[in-house]
Each structure stands twice: as structure tokens, then as C-alpha cells.
Scaffold this motif. Structure first.
Motif, PDB file in Angstrom:
ATOM      1  N   ARG A 190      57.534  48.075  16.237  1.00  0.00           N
ATOM      2  CA  ARG A 190      56.514  47.223  16.849  1.00  0.00           C
ATOM      3  C   ARG A 190      55.480  46.781  15.805  1.00  0.00           C
ATOM      4  N   TRP A 191      55.050  47.719  14.944  1.00  0.00           N
ATOM      5  CA  TRP A 191      54.099  47.362  13.906  1.00  0.00           C
ATOM      6  C   TRP A 191      54.731  46.410  12.889  1.00  0.00           C
ATOM      7  N   PHE A 192      55.966  46.669  12.501  1.00  0.00           N
ATOM      8  CA  PHE A 192      56.646  45.769  11.568  1.00  0.00           C
ATOM      9  C   PHE A 192      56.748  44.370  12.159  1.00  0.00           C
ATOM     10  N   ARG A 193      57.112  44.287  13.422  1.00  0.00           N
ATOM     11  CA  ARG A 193      57.243  42.982  14.077  1.00  0.00           C
ATOM     12  C   ARG A 193      55.892  42.287  14.211  1.00  0.00           C
ATOM     13  N   ALA A 194      54.849  43.046  14.561  1.00  0.00           N
ATOM     14  CA  ALA A 194      53.521  42.459  14.716  1.00  0.00           C
ATOM     15  C   ALA A 194      52.972  41.956  13.385  1.00  0.00           C
ATOM     16  N   TRP A 195      53.145  42.757  12.328  1.00  0.00           N
ATOM     17  CA  TRP A 195      52.644  42.342  11.012  1.00  0.00           C
ATOM     18  C   TRP A 195      53.463  41.197  10.430  1.00  0.00           C
ATOM     19  N   SER A 196      54.704  41.056  10.862  1.00  0.00           N
ATOM     20  CA  SER A 196      55.497  39.899  10.448  1.00  0.00           C
ATOM     21  C   SER A 196      54.997  38.637  11.136  1.00  0.00           C
ATOM     22  N   ALA A 197      54.628  38.766  12.416  1.00  0.00           N
ATOM     23  CA  ALA A 197      54.193  37.609  13.186  1.00  0.00           C
ATOM     24  C   ALA A 197      52.805  37.129  12.784  1.00  0.00           C
ATOM     25  N   ASP A 198      51.882  38.045  12.502  1.00  0.00           N
ATOM     26  CA  ASP A 198      50.511  37.619  12.181  1.00  0.00           C
ATOM     27  C   ASP A 198      50.280  37.385  10.690  1.00  0.00           C
ATOM     28  N   GLY A 199      51.328  37.517   9.876  1.00  0.00           N
ATOM     29  CA  GLY A 199      51.214  37.210   8.456  1.00  0.00           C
ATOM     30  C   GLY A 199      50.639  38.319   7.602  1.00  0.00           C
ATOM     31  N   THR A 200      50.572  39.545   8.123  1.00  0.00           N
ATOM     32  CA  THR A 200      50.010  40.646   7.339  1.00  0.00           C
ATOM     33  C   THR A 200      50.839  40.930   6.091  1.00  0.00           C
TER      34      THR A 200
ATOM     35  N   HIS B 192      75.593  41.512   9.234  1.00  0.00           N
ATOM     36  CA  HIS B 192      76.332  42.571   9.907  1.00  0.00           C
ATOM     37  C   HIS B 192      76.535  42.242  11.376  1.00  0.00           C
ATOM     38  N   GLN B 193      75.531  41.631  11.998  1.00  0.00           N
ATOM     39  CA  GLN B 193      75.603  41.275  13.402  1.00  0.00           C
ATOM     40  C   GLN B 193      75.127  39.844  13.562  1.00  0.00           C
ATOM     41  N   GLY B 194      75.152  39.359  14.799  1.00  0.00           N
ATOM     42  CA  GLY B 194      74.705  38.007  15.068  1.00  0.00           C
ATOM     43  C   GLY B 194      73.206  37.885  14.991  1.00  0.00           C
ATOM     44  N   GLY B 195      72.717  36.683  15.239  1.00  0.00           N
ATOM     45  CA  GLY B 195      71.290  36.434  15.192  1.00  0.00           C
ATOM     46  C   GLY B 195      71.029  34.977  14.888  1.00  0.00           C
ATOM     47  N   GLN B 196      69.831  34.690  14.418  1.00  0.00           N
ATOM     48  CA  GLN B 196      69.467  33.326  14.095  1.00  0.00           C
ATOM     49  C   GLN B 196      70.139  32.866  12.801  1.00  0.00           C
ATOM     50  N   ALA B 197      70.472  31.579  12.773  1.00  0.00           N
ATOM     51  CA  ALA B 197      70.896  30.909  11.543  1.00  0.00           C
ATOM     52  C   ALA B 197      72.022  31.636  10.828  1.00  0.00           C
ATOM     53  N   ILE B 198      73.112  31.867  11.537  1.00  0.00           N
ATOM     54  CA  ILE B 198      74.298  32.462  10.926  1.00  0.00           C
ATOM     55  C   ILE B 198      75.287  31.338  10.621  1.00  0.00           C
TER      56      ILE B 198
ATOM     57  N   THR C 102      65.350  35.436  11.204  1.00  0.00           N
ATOM     58  CA  THR C 102      65.123  35.083   9.808  1.00  0.00           C
ATOM     59  C   THR C 102      63.716  35.471   9.358  1.00  0.00           C
ATOM     60  N   ALA C 103      62.753  35.452  10.279  1.00  0.00           N
ATOM     61  CA  ALA C 103      61.390  35.856   9.926  1.00  0.00           C
ATOM     62  C   ALA C 103      61.341  37.320   9.504  1.00  0.00           C
ATOM     63  N   HIS C 104      62.121  38.159  10.176  1.00  0.00           N
ATOM     64  CA  HIS C 104      62.163  39.574   9.810  1.00  0.00           C
ATOM     65  C   HIS C 104      62.911  39.770   8.490  1.00  0.00           C
ATOM     66  N   ALA C 105      63.928  38.944   8.239  1.00  0.00           N
ATOM     67  CA  ALA C 105      64.635  39.026   6.969  1.00  0.00           C
ATOM     68  C   ALA C 105      63.714  38.652   5.812  1.00  0.00           C
TER      69      ALA C 105
ATOM     70  N   ILE D 201      62.003  41.194   2.581  1.00  0.00           N
ATOM     71  CA  ILE D 201      61.914  40.849   1.167  1.00  0.00           C
ATOM     72  C   ILE D 201      60.491  41.077   0.673  1.00  0.00           C
ATOM     73  N   LYS D 202      59.509  40.663   1.465  1.00  0.00           N
ATOM     74  CA  LYS D 202      58.111  40.842   1.069  1.00  0.00           C
ATOM     75  C   LYS D 202      57.756  42.330   1.002  1.00  0.00           C
ATOM     76  N   VAL D 203      58.241  43.131   1.935  1.00  0.00           N
ATOM     77  CA  VAL D 203      57.944  44.563   1.926  1.00  0.00           C
ATOM     78  C   VAL D 203      58.537  45.218   0.681  1.00  0.00           C
ATOM     79  N   ALA D 204      59.742  44.816   0.305  1.00  0.00           N
ATOM     80  CA  ALA D 204      60.354  45.375  -0.905  1.00  0.00           C
ATOM     81  C   ALA D 204      59.532  45.048  -2.142  1.00  0.00           C
ATOM     82  N   MET D 205      59.016  43.825  -2.217  1.00  0.00           N
ATOM     83  CA  MET D 205      58.189  43.444  -3.361  1.00  0.00           C
ATOM     84  C   MET D 205      56.828  44.125  -3.309  1.00  0.00           C
ATOM     85  N   ILE D 206      56.290  44.350  -2.113  1.00  0.00           N
ATOM     86  CA  ILE D 206      55.027  45.076  -1.980  1.00  0.00           C
ATOM     87  C   ILE D 206      55.174  46.476  -2.560  1.00  0.00           C
ATOM     88  N   ARG D 207      56.254  47.137  -2.226  1.00  0.00           N
ATOM     89  CA  ARG D 207      56.497  48.486  -2.751  1.00  0.00           C
ATOM     90  C   ARG D 207      56.578  48.469  -4.267  1.00  0.00           C
ATOM     91  N   LEU D 208      57.262  47.493  -4.825  1.00  0.00           N
ATOM     92  CA  LEU D 208      57.411  47.392  -6.272  1.00  0.00           C
ATOM     93  C   LEU D 208      56.070  47.127  -6.948  1.00  0.00           C
TER      94      LEU D 208
END
Length: 307
Positions: free
Chosen positions: A87-97, A132-138, A262-265, A269-276
């Protein structure tokens, strides 16, 4: 004596440890000190219940999913519950955190390297990832024979991500590049040069060059591959974005595209770069060390010297 042992066992079973879990993906204290001020904090004056799980535990849970590649429902019990972390990951993705934290850290890393926060040149490339599974823009990438999505990255000369766009794998690179470059001068006014590979510029379709010049005032420069050299070769400028894809590949969640949106994808990527970048600003190193990594670094250094 037996009764005391049973009581002690019951107390131990009821005890909930509040210690920070020691996973390799978890943030260190120094890394958390870099990220914590950038995350939205709850204002107690606005009322509401206090947070049940700390923001650090939420971030550690998201990082565990990112680095280990496990499903959300399979996170260990000493981390935050998967539904709360999602829920937090989804919320921070939506509000641009995630975007705000990422952009702030990128500017700080550039300043720490003695560079201007605003880049003047960039490198563009894409990577096809199986879904791996279906979703947006496959879609299906006929060239790579991959069914899934494409990750289009625009990085600076240090390999830090300027913009990441995830779209269907069926979208051609030139069309995907237009999505990435549209409005880029509003975000980075000093960017005037973008290096690409030969697939973006050819005699069949040169529309990308004209569009970038007219609408974004960008100069597209293609770095061709030497056809006489077989196997791996380090290409000037292009190796920078390839190295960024390699950084992302160290996170098993990004080995494939497991996200349904696609927004979560893009957020992953941003979370991986944040960690780095947090590790760099904290003066730490999260790169793997071993005989394979050491040999790969040596070969890359030799190839760069021989350019």
C-alpha cells in the motif's frame, strides 16, 4: 523447573522483536539518514492514528522484494506485512514520492562528484524485459523475440537516470525515444546532446533526429558499432547506459517485469537507483565483490584505456 521453562517459552513466543532485521537489502543507518528527511512525514497535528509500522521498516520491505525478487506475499515475517508495504509503495508511486526522492539524490550525487546538478549531455537506450504475467502494455518485440515490455532509460554521463519510461515491447525504439525525450528540456534545460545507438538513426526513419532538433532543441548523435569486431566491445558513451542496466539487473525483481502496471515498473527502477545513490552518499558500497565481478571490472577498465 519445568513450569519455569514453559513460562519462559510462552513469553518468548509472545515477544515481538523490534530490532532492525539484518538483510543485505536493508538500509544501513547511514543510508537511512540520507533518505529519511526526503520521505513524507505524518503531521501529528492533523490527527489520526499513529503509524503502526515505521517508514524505515516499510522501505526495507520494499527493498527486500526488489533485491530478492520474491512475491509480495512471501516477505519474511520480521518485516512489515506485505499488504501494508505494498500500500505504501503504491501510494508513493502515485503521489510522486519515489520520483522526488530519486531526483533529489541524483542532484546530490552529481554535486558530490564535482558536477553541475543540471546535466548537459545524456545517453539513451532501451532494454526488453519479459513479462511474467499479464498487465498493462504487454507486447512482442520481434527483434529480440521477447514478449513483455521495454525499459527506456535516459541517463547522464555518470549513468544516473534522468528519465525512465516503461512501454510495450512492440513499440519501436524510435517511437519509444520520442516518449522519453518529449518535454525533457523543461526538466533539464541544459541538456543539448543525446548519444544513441544506430537503431535510433537510420535511412529508413530519421524522424527522431528532426523532431528532437525542432521541438526539444536536442542534437542526436549515433554511436555505431564496429561490424569488424565480433563479440563484446565497449562502445564510447553507450557503455554508460549499459552499465546502468547492469546496476538494475542486480535487483532480481528487475530481472523480469513482474509488475502489472507500467507506473509500478518505473517506480521499481527509481527505488533501485535510490538504494544505489543513498549508498554512495553514505560513503558505502553495495556493489558485489567476488572473482567474477573483479575480472569484469578489470576487462572494462582495459577496454576503456584502449579506446
Amino acid at each position: 523447573m519445568i513450569f519455569a521453562v514453559e513460562v519462559s517459552a510462552k513469553i518468548t513466543a509472545m515477544c515481538v522483536c523490534s530490532c532492525k532485521p539484518s538483510y543485505d537489502s536493508s538500509l544501513t543507518d547511514a543510508q537511512w539518514a540520507v533518505i529519511e528527511p526526503l520521505l513524507p512525514a505524518r503531521d501529528p497535528r492533523r490527527g489520526g492514528r499513529p503509524l503502526k509500522f515505521s517508514r524505515r521498516l516499510i522501505v526495507d520491505t520494499v527493498l527486500y522484494v526488489l533485491v530478492s525478487g520474491c512475491a509480495w506475499r512471501l516477505v519474511p515475517h520480521d518485516l512489515a506485512p506485505w499488504d501494508a508495504a505494498y500500500r505504501w509503495f503504491r501510494a508513493w508511486s502515485a503521489d510522486g514520492t519515489w520520483n522526488r526522492v530519486h531526483d533529489t539524490l541524483r542532484d546530490r550525487v552529481r554535486v558530490a562528484d564535482g558536477r553541475d546538478p543540471q546535466p548537459s549531455a545524456a545517453v539513451l537506450d532501451s532494454q526488453s524485459a519479459r513479462s511474467h504475467q499479464g498487465g498493462q502494455a504487454i507486447g512482442y518485440d520481434a527483434g529480440k523475440r521477447v514478449r513483455g515490455r521495454k525499459r527506456h532509460l535516459l541517463v547522464d554521463s555518470c549513468g544516473l537516470v534522468l528519465r525512465a519510461v516503461v512501454h510495450s515491447a512492440s513499440v519501436q525504439d524510435r517511437a519509444g525515444a520520442k516518449l522519453v525525450l518529449t518535454g525533457i528540456r523543461n526538466l533539464f534545460p541544459q541538456v543539448g546532446l543525446v548519444w544513441v545507438d544506430g537503431g535510433y538513426v537510420n535511412v529508413v526513419d530519421s524522424g527522431l533526429v528532426g523532431r528532437a532538433s525542432e521541438r526539444e532543441n536536442l542534437t542526436i548523435v549515433a554511436v555505431p558499432r564496429n561490424a569488424d569486431v565480433k563479440g563484446f566491445q565497449v562502445l564510447p558513451r553507450r557503455w554508460v547506459v549499459e552499465r546502468t542496466f547492469s546496476w538494475l539487473g542486480r535487483c532480481r525483481r528487475l530481472a523480469r517485469d513482474y509488475e502489472r502496471k507500467t507506473a509500478h515498473a518505473e517506480a521499481m527502477i527509481k527505488v533501485a537507483m535510490i538504494r544505489l545513490m543513498a549508498a554512495r552518499l553514505a560513503g558505502e558500497d553495495i556493489e558485489p565483490r567476488g572473482p567474477i565481478e573483479t575480472e569484469a571490472a578489470r576487462r572494462l577498465a582495459d577496454d576503456l584505456k584502449n579506446q
